[in-house]
Every structure is written in structure tokens, then in C-alpha cells.
Write a protein that holds these residues in place. Structure first.
Motif, short mmCIF file in Angstrom:
data_model
loop_
_atom_site.label_atom_id
_atom_site.label_comp_id
_atom_site.label_asym_id
_atom_site.label_seq_id
_atom_site.Cartn_x
_atom_site.Cartn_y
_atom_site.Cartn_z
N ALA A 1 0.83 -1.21 0.00
CA ALA A 1 0.00 0.00 0.00
C ALA A 1 0.86 1.26 0.00
CB ALA A 1 -0.92 -0.01 1.22
N ALA B 1 -5.29 1.18 -5.93
CA ALA B 1 -5.64 1.99 -4.76
C ALA B 1 -7.07 1.70 -4.32
CB ALA B 1 -5.47 3.47 -5.08
N TYR B 2 -7.99 1.57 -5.28
CA TYR B 2 -9.39 1.24 -4.96
C TYR B 2 -9.48 -0.16 -4.35
CZ TYR B 2 -14.37 0.36 -5.47
OH TYR B 2 -15.68 0.04 -5.21
N TRP C 1 -8.54 -0.01 -0.76
CA TRP C 1 -9.66 0.55 0.01
C TRP C 1 -10.70 -0.53 0.31
CZ3 TRP C 1 -11.78 4.24 2.87
CH2 TRP C 1 -13.18 4.33 2.93
N GLU C 2 -11.00 -1.36 -0.67
CA GLU C 2 -12.00 -2.40 -0.51
C GLU C 2 -11.57 -3.46 0.51
OE1 GLU C 2 -15.16 -3.19 -2.46
OE2 GLU C 2 -14.99 -1.02 -2.29
N LYS D 1 -8.94 -0.92 5.15
CA LYS D 1 -9.02 0.53 5.30
C LYS D 1 -7.75 1.12 5.91
CE LYS D 1 -13.27 0.71 3.75
NZ LYS D 1 -13.42 -0.70 3.34
N PHE E 1 -5.26 1.43 3.29
CA PHE E 1 -5.58 2.58 2.44
C PHE E 1 -5.10 3.87 3.08
CE2 PHE E 1 -8.47 5.89 0.82
CZ PHE E 1 -8.26 5.73 -0.54
N LEU E 2 -5.17 3.93 4.43
CA LEU E 2 -4.65 5.10 5.14
C LEU E 2 -3.14 5.23 4.91
CD1 LEU E 2 -5.06 7.42 7.16
CD2 LEU E 2 -4.69 5.77 9.01
N CYS F 1 -1.55 4.13 2.26
CA CYS F 1 -1.43 4.53 0.86
C CYS F 1 -1.64 6.03 0.69
CB CYS F 1 -2.43 3.74 0.02
SG CYS F 1 -2.40 4.10 -1.75
N MET F 2 -2.72 6.54 1.24
CA MET F 2 -3.04 7.96 1.08
C MET F 2 -2.09 8.86 1.88
SD MET F 2 -5.48 8.46 -1.08
CE MET F 2 -4.54 7.25 -2.01
#
Length: 653
Positions: free
Chosen positions: A204, A456-457, A460-461, A464, A467-468, A470-471
Motif C-alpha cells: 500500500a 488503490a481502490y 480501500w476495498e 481501510k 488505504f490510510l 497509501c493515502m
């Protein structure tokens, strides 16, 4: 977790367990088998085994007089696959290498500019490192040379210490010194098998880092596309946009740079689209950058556009790589900074190279040894630092071209390297009129593959918190700096590890009916619980100061819940399934001793099932085995249950 979700052993089944032949036979032999183990190696022995295993392979101790030959083959895989090399493979590698060179030469010049170096240093980096890797690397497809991410990383970090415009010699020295340390770190990671360090940059984090870096790299190309003479040394979006706006608002703007760059960028993106749609036309996007360089150079030369504001490459120093040994600086104020930059660039370069190498190795059905790759990369960059090269690694775009062109071995890297050498010797003076905008376009055309919105999506799936990561990495690179982005990535990843280790799961286990398999009651509703016995599995590889108290308290709470479900006198024992626990420190052992003491006061026995190698060794050294009792340490949960079921005769309600 309650009995409503799981079945229980009947009185008849418990009698069968207690009176089984295994139970009647006793456990003395089993006890001795658990405690009769070979002592684990000490720290010195592990380090020695790690180094010798990395060089000579896992069976080096049984090789006898052949250890030297085996060591050479391990260190230089070319000695193994070279014996089976034939003319058919060479023809494939020759075509792949020439195709690779057509993409590598213009990209290398562009990446050198991105790194803040003169164009020839990109070509130098595409000459020596691929030769070293061809002898020492184990990947057949990976294409070695400069890459956009590492070029940006070096430029962004070194510019904070030395300005390349004010002190170009000092800047080059810093680049070569950082490359030397990067090579040393990479080789050390391989020799001591420290590959897990690159895993701190999780998948990620890499997705976020690549996406953010791609945008930053793209913004950096505005300097060449707009013909900006003086540009900010900062890489964050806000600083770059301020610099662009200040230039457009106050300076005389030369649109020819932008027109040339945009035109050829569209052509290269169109070629890329054709190559992706029709795999047989892979050569079109491969040669598109070189064709663009040739055409744009001719256009500028014939129209004398350099007299009308078009910025060109001008002089590129030709010839073979000069020695840079005397430019390595190991004393002074910047040495510590060079070590830090070397470490960060080593990790990022290894992460990219191993990810690329393993991806394409899986297509061909062979395994890539990460530790060997680290050693090869380390030697490659260390030697490169002495020959005017900066940090080289595996390029995804060039590796994809190499793979599509039908390469068979690392000889394609050798062919590419020789072609680059010929370009250095014969063609550099022809690039005088090459517009800087075309180099920016070549870099921009390679960036779309770095931004992976679909992945990236998917992150997220699935997760979570991932994903944090990653972002956090993406926005850290985009709005702060490359370093901040990496720090955010590692920090959030470490926080995840802390949360998982600090609060490990403790699962209550039950038996799958008709088997001797035990699994989580919460996960599977059909498993059978055992009245009077709590089977608890510690889902952590380590019991240490960080989680020992949590593990002890959770087991005590589970006991309290179980005792509330039945009369106190029915509760017999706690079986700790330690099959997942690989190690423990003194704090962990102390917490288990406290748990044992509390259970003793409650007249409850503690049994341990399948403790790991290091765990049982430390239990013996700390006398914890004597405290628990040798007869209460078992190979399996099933063995432990045989003893615990007969410890007190349960009262079945």
C-alpha cells in the motif's frame, strides 16, 4: 464464543478420551520428546550461517572440497546458466538488448537531468551496472539502469544540502558517495538476510509513494516544457506551482519548448496505447522515444530553433566512464547526510527491483532469491560509485520491453550496455541540438504506469488501514517532500505492527467433530467446546514486554467467563496452544509465570502445547519448565487434552 454457537463433548466421548489407549499408556516418552531438542544457534552462529548460506547456499556444509566452486556459482549465477547458453538464446537476447537500448538511451539522458546531473551520467549508469548485474543477478528479464523514482529521490534530498547550480562538483561528489553507501547497505542486507527491512515499505505504501512521486516528477518537467531557467529546489506541489506561476507571470515565455514537448508527448502516449492494445507491436512504444529524439533534434537543427528560445542539451561528454574514486568523500560535514540518503535510496531501489524481478519471474515459472538480488544490486552500485554512476535499479517499463522482446537471459543487459557504450563513443556530439523538452516528454510518457488507481481502490476495498498508509504516503510526497512521504509510510506501517503485536488475538479453540483438529470457536460454529478445559491459542509470533501483560490479562478474563458458565469445581485446566509463538523475552516469561501462579491458586492446571524452538529453550534456561512441570508440556493440543480431561473427573450437567 458461547455454548449456543458450539457443540460440547458428551459424557460418553469424554470417557472414551480419558480411557483411550494413548491416555492409558501415559506420556513419559512424549515429555522427553518435547524437551529433547537440539539447542538453537546463538547470535554469532546465526550471522555466520546467514553469510555462508547467502554466498554458498543452504547445503554449503555438505559440499566438502566443492564449497569453493559452489560459492562461485552462488555468487555468480552466470557460471551456472552460462554452460547451457547457445546461439538460439543469443539471437533472442541480441534483439531484446537492441530494442532495450533504443528505449534506455533517451530515458537515461532524461533521468540524469531529473537527478540534477549532466546527461552523460545517465548513460554511464546504463553501461557499468548492467554488466555487473548480468554476472551476479539471478533475474533473466530485469533491465538495469537509472529510474525516475530514484533519480527524483536523490535530487530532492541532496539539493537540500548542496545546490547543483552553485556547487556542481560538490553535488556530484555527494551523489557518488550516496551511491557508494547505497551499494554497501544493499550488499549487507543480502549477506545478513535483512530483506525484511524493505517490507517496511508495504504494498500500500509503494502504491501511494509511486503515485505521489509520479505527479511530483511530472511537475518537475514543467521546467523543461516551459523553458524555465531558474526553478525551485523543492518538490512539493505548492512550491512548484508558485515557481511556475511566478515565471509565467513575470518572465518572457517561449512557447516553442511547450509545443515541441507536447507534440512528441502525444506521439509517445499514442505509441504506448498501440503497444498495449496489440502485444505484437511492443516495439513501437519501445523505439518511440529514440525516434522522437532523432526527429526533434533534426527539427531544431534545421530550423535553428535554439536561437528562438528552445533550450537544448548542448554538450554531452563522450567516452567511457571516467573513474570517480577520488570524488568519494568519507569525511566532512555531509558524510552523515550521505549515509542517510544512501540508506533511503537503497531501500527504495531494492523495493522496486525485487518487485519488478519477482513479477516477471512468476511469468516464466522460476523463483527469484531476494537475498541474492540484494547482493548483486549492492556490488553493482558499489562498483558503479567508482565509475561515475549513480544508484541503478530495475526499471519496470524497460523490463516489460525486455520481456516482450523475448529475452532469454541477462545477456540482453550486456547487449544494451555495449550499445550504450557505442553511443557514448560515437553519438554524443549528435545530441547537441536535442531539445530539453523532448527529454521531459520521454519522462512524462513513462509516468502513467506509476499511478495505479485500480490498485488503490482495491486496497480501500480490502483493508481501510492499508488505504490510510497509501493515502498518507501519497499526500506526504505530494504536499511535503519525498522524505516526508517515506517517513509517513514507515510510521503508519510501524503503527500497524504495534497495534497487531501490542494487542494480539487470543482465540478460544474447539474440536472439529470426528477429528483431532482444533480451531477457533468464534470463526467456526460447528466445532465442539470442551467443558472444564479452556483451549486458548496465542495469535502472536512474539510474547514480549510489549504484549505480555495483555496476553496474561486476556486469558484470565477468558477463564472468568468460562467459570461463570459452570460451577468453579468443574473447571480443570487451561491449554495454551503456542504453535504460532516463535520467541519470547524475559518479560513474556515473567507474565506466564504470573499466570501460572494465579491458576495454581485457583486450583487450575496450565498446559503448554507445541512451544517453538526458541521458546522452549528459553523456558528451560529460565527454569519455567521446572515450575510448570515437564509433564505439562505437550506436542499437540490433542495430547494436552488427553491429560487434562483426566486430571479431574468432570461433572456433566
Amino acid at each position: 464464543m458461547g455454548s449456543s454457537q458450539a457443540g460440547e463433548f458428551s459424557s460418553k466421548e469424554l470417557d472414551a478420551i480419558v480411557n483411550s489407549p494413548e491416555k492409558q499408556a501415559g506420556r513419559p516418552d512424549s515429555v522427553h520428546r518435547v524437551l529433547d531438542y537440539v539447542e538453537p544457534p546463538g547470535l554469532v552462529a546465526e550471522l555466520k550461517g546467514s553469510i555462508t548460506g547467502a554466498i554458498f547456499g543452504p547445503s554449503w556444509g555438505r559440499l566438502g572440497p566443492r564449497w569453493f566452486v559452489r560459492g562461485l556459482r552462488q555468487l555468480f549465477p552466470v557460471l551456472s546458466w552460462g554452460r547451457e547458453y547457445d546461439l538460439g538464446k543469443f539471437k533472442c537476447d541480441l534483439m531484446a538488448g537492441l530494442t532495450l537500448a533504443s528505449l534506455c538511451i533517451p530515458q537515461s539522458i532524461g533521468y540524469a537531468n531529473l537527478a540534477g546531473l549532466d546527461p552523460q551520467y545517465g548513460l554511464y549508469t546504463s553501461f557499468v551496472p548492467p554488466l555487473i548485474y548480468a554476472a551476479m543477478g539471478s533475474s533473466r528479464e530485469i533491465a538495469i539502469g537509472p529510474v525516475a523514482i530514484v533519480s527524483l529521490l536523490l535530487s530532492a534530498m541532496i539539493r537540500k544540502t548542496i545546490d547543483p547550480l552553485k556547487d556542481p562538483i560538490g553535488y556530484r561528489k555527494m551523489v557518488f558517495t550516496s551511491t557508494f553507501f547505497a551499494g554497501i547497505f544493499q550488499a549487507a542486507f543480502g549477506l545478513f538476510r535483512l530483506g525484511f527491512l524493505i517490507d517496511f515499505l508495504s504494498h500500500a505504501a509503494i502504491v501511494g509513494f509511486m503515485g505521489g512521486a509520479a505527479i511530483v516528477i511530472g511537475l518537475q518537467q514543467l521546467k523543461a516544457l516551459l523553458g524555465i531557467a531558474h526553478f525551485t529546489n523543492k518538490t512539493d506541489v505548492i512550491s512548484v506551482m508558485k515557481a511556475v506561476w511566478a515565471y509565467v507571470d513575470h518572465a518572457a515565455w517561449h512557447p516553442y519548448n511547450f509545443l515541441i514537448g507536447s507534440f512528441f508527448l502525444i506521439l509517445m502516449l499514442a505509441a504506448r496505447y498501440i503497444g498495449r492494445k496489440k502485444k505484437k507491436l511492443f516495439w513501437i512504444p519501445a523505439i518511440a522515444p529514440l525516434v522522437s529524439v532523432i526527429i526533434s533534434t533534426l527539427v531544431v537543427f534545421l530550423t535553428r530553433a535554439d536561437k528562438h528560445g528552445v533550450n537544448t542539451v548542448k554538450h554531452i561528454k563522450g567516452g567511457i566512464n571516467p573513474s570517480s574514486a577520488k570524488q568519494l568523500v568519507f569525511t566532512g560535514d555531509h558524510t552523515g547526510e550521505a549515509v542517510k540518503i544512501g540508506l533511503i535510496s537503497a531501500l527504495v531501489a531494492l523495493t522496486e527491483a525485487i518487485a519488478v524481478g519477482r513479477s516477471f519471474a512468476s511469468f516464466k515459472g522460476y523463483n527469484l532469491d531476494g537475498n541474492k538480488e540484494m547482493i548483486a544490486m549492492g556490488f553493482m552500485n558499489t562498483i558503479g560509485s567508482f565509475t561515475s554512476c549513480y544508484v541503478a535499479t530495475g526499471s519496470f517499463s524497460r523490463t516489460a520491453v525486455n520481456f516482450s522482446a523475448g529475452c532469454q537471459t541477462a545477456v540482453s543487459n550486456v547487449v544494451m550496455s555495449i550499445t550504450v557504450l557505442l553511443a557514448l563513443q560515437l553519438l554524443t556530439h549528435l545530441l547537441y541540438f536535442t531539445p530539453m523538452a523532448i527529454l521531459a516528454s520521454i519522462i512524462l510518457s513513462s509516468l502513467p504506469g506509476l499511478i495505479d488507481l485500480k490498485e488503490a481502490y482495491s486496497i480501500w476495498e480490502v483493508d481501510k488501514l492499508d488505504f490510510l498508509v497509501c493515502m498518507g504516503t501519497f499526500f506526504g510526497v505530494l504536499f511535503a517532500s519525498v522524505e516526508i512521504g517515506l517517513i509517513v509510510a514507515v510510521s503508519i506501517s510501524l503503527l500497524k505492527i504495534v497495534l497487531h503485536i501490542g494487542r494480539p488475538s487470543i482465540s478460544k479453540l474447539g474440536r472439529v467433530p470426528g477429528t483431532d483438529i482444533y480451531c477457533s470457536i468464534e470463526q467456526y460454529s460447528h466445532v465442539e467446546s470442551v467443558p472444564g478445559v479452556l483451549i486458548a491459542r496465542v495469535d502472536s509470533a512474539l510474547i514480549c514486554f510489549f504484549n505480555a501483560g495483555c496476553i496474561r490479562d486476556r486469558i484470565l478474563r477468558m477463564i472468568h467467563v468460562e467459570k461463570e458458565k459452570m460451577n468453579d469445581h468443574m473447571f480443570q485446566a487451561v491449554i495454551m496452544d503456542m504453535s504460532k509463538v516463535m520467541n519470547s523475552d524475559t518479560t513474556g516469561i515473567r507474565a506466564l509465570e504470573e499466570l501460572h501462579d494465579k491458576l495454581n491458586r485457583m486450583d487450575i492446571k496450565l498446559a503448554l502445547a507445541n512451544p517453538g524452538w526458541q521458546v522452549i529453550h528459553k523456558f528451560k534456561l529460565s527454569k519455567f519448565v521446572d515450575k510448570v512441570g515437564e509433564e505439562w508440556i505437550f506436542f499437540t493440543v490433542g495430547e494436552a487434552l488427553l491429560t487434562c480431561s483426566g486430571f479431574k473427573q468432570p461433572i456433566i450437567c
